[in-house]
Design an enzyme around this catalytic site. Structure first.
Site, PDB file in Angstrom:
ATOM      1  N   ASP A 103     -19.304  56.972  27.762  1.00  0.00           N
ATOM      2  CA  ASP A 103     -20.520  57.774  28.534  1.00  0.00           C
ATOM      3  C   ASP A 103     -21.762  57.093  28.048  1.00  0.00           C
ATOM      4  OD1 ASP A 103     -18.044  58.495  29.556  1.00  0.00           O
ATOM      5  OD2 ASP A 103     -19.110  60.488  28.983  1.00  0.00           O
TER       6      ASP A 103
HETATM    7  N1  URA Z   1     -15.705  61.613  26.404  1.00  0.00           N
HETATM    8  C1  URA Z   1     -16.724  62.082  27.435  1.00  0.00           C
HETATM    9  O1  URA Z   1     -16.543  62.929  27.868  1.00  0.00           O
HETATM   10  N2  URA Z   1     -17.597  61.259  26.953  1.00  0.00           N
HETATM   11  C2  URA Z   1     -17.262  60.418  25.483  1.00  0.00           C
HETATM   12  O2  URA Z   1     -18.023  59.106  25.624  1.00  0.00           O
HETATM   13  C3  URA Z   1     -16.111  60.164  25.042  1.00  0.00           C
HETATM   14  C4  URA Z   1     -15.288  60.845  25.356  1.00  0.00           C
END
Ligand code: URA
Length: 235
Positions: A103
């Site tokens: 993310d």
């Molecule tokens: N899980 C999440 O919530 N975000 C990420 O970036 C990777 C795994």
């Protein structure tokens, strides 16, 4: 990119050697002999000849390990012009792509490569590659809630597979934990913690398979070692 860099990526020789070839009038770009330094080429548009033969980027595979900082998108281009992982490493070589996603606000390990076969292996659910995250969640997590994460939680029409969860410590009113999952649903870790009522405040991927981020600082990157590439391919 600079002509001598392009030549070296095409396997003609080091950048210095390529500069010598340019000075010796052995290189042409779009039909014109180049003898001065500073000429830039676009590998997708320009035609470069060395000793009368066209040169092209060889099909060398590149494997890069990046510690993605917060506030960066895990894509090659962004529709809102935000900074991407490719911008962070300032890459001018052949096209490479991130393996999976992190993310915008997640930090940590991301591999960039032009090896599609390895990308598929690392991201396809059937291989179940482990991904380990360090996280800080709001609230003092109860043991019973840690068990919920271990057993699998409903993140909205999907029950997660059992996760490995290690409690690290309470830090004031927050909890620090390590969680290892083998799936890759969108925003999975954040949704798992949301589901049990402890929103994630900080998330960092520390490991994928046997590959660890170790002391690479956010924004830092390096090429993978041969033995690391081999280990990933054997997963
Ligand atoms: N899980 C999440 O919530 N975000 C990420 O970036 C990777 C795994």
């Amino acid at each position: 990119m600079r002509l001598q860099k392009y030549m070296s990526l095409c396997g003609i020789g080091s950048r210095r050697k390529s500069e010598e070839f340019i000075k010796q009038s052995r290189v042409s770009v779009n039909g014109r002999i180049v003898t001065k330094m500073g000429v830039k080429v676009d590998p997708h548009k320009d035609e470069v000849y060395f000793d009368g033969r066209v040169i092209e980027l060889d099909n060398k595979k590149y494997y890069i390990l990046l510690n993605k900082p917060k506030g960066i998108v895990t894509s090659v281009k962004d529709q809102f012009n935000r900074k991407t992982v490719i911008d962070v490493i300032d890459w001018e070589g052949p096209r490479i792509y991130p393996v999976g996603r992190l993310d915008y606000n997640t930090e940590g390990l991301i591999i960039l490569t032009n090896d599609g076969e390895l990308t598929n292996k690392l991201t396809h659910p059937k291989y179940g590659v482990e991904k380990e995250y360090f996280c800080i969640a709001r609230g003092r997590i109860q043991t019973s809630d840690i068990h919920k994460l271990r057993n699998g939680v409903d993140i909205g029409n999907y029950k997660t597979s059992p996760a490995k969860v290690v409690f690290v410590r309470y830090n004031k009113e927050n909890s620090e934990l390590c969680i290892t999952i083998s799936e890759g649903k969108n925003r999975q870790v954040r949704r798992m913690f949301d589901a049990i009522g402890y929103p994630i405040l900080y998330l960092r991927r520390e490991r994928m398979g046997d590959l660890k981020i170790n002391d690479l600082v956010p924004g830092g990157w390096r090429f993978l070692y041969d033995k690391e590439i081999k280990a990933l391919k054997e997963l």
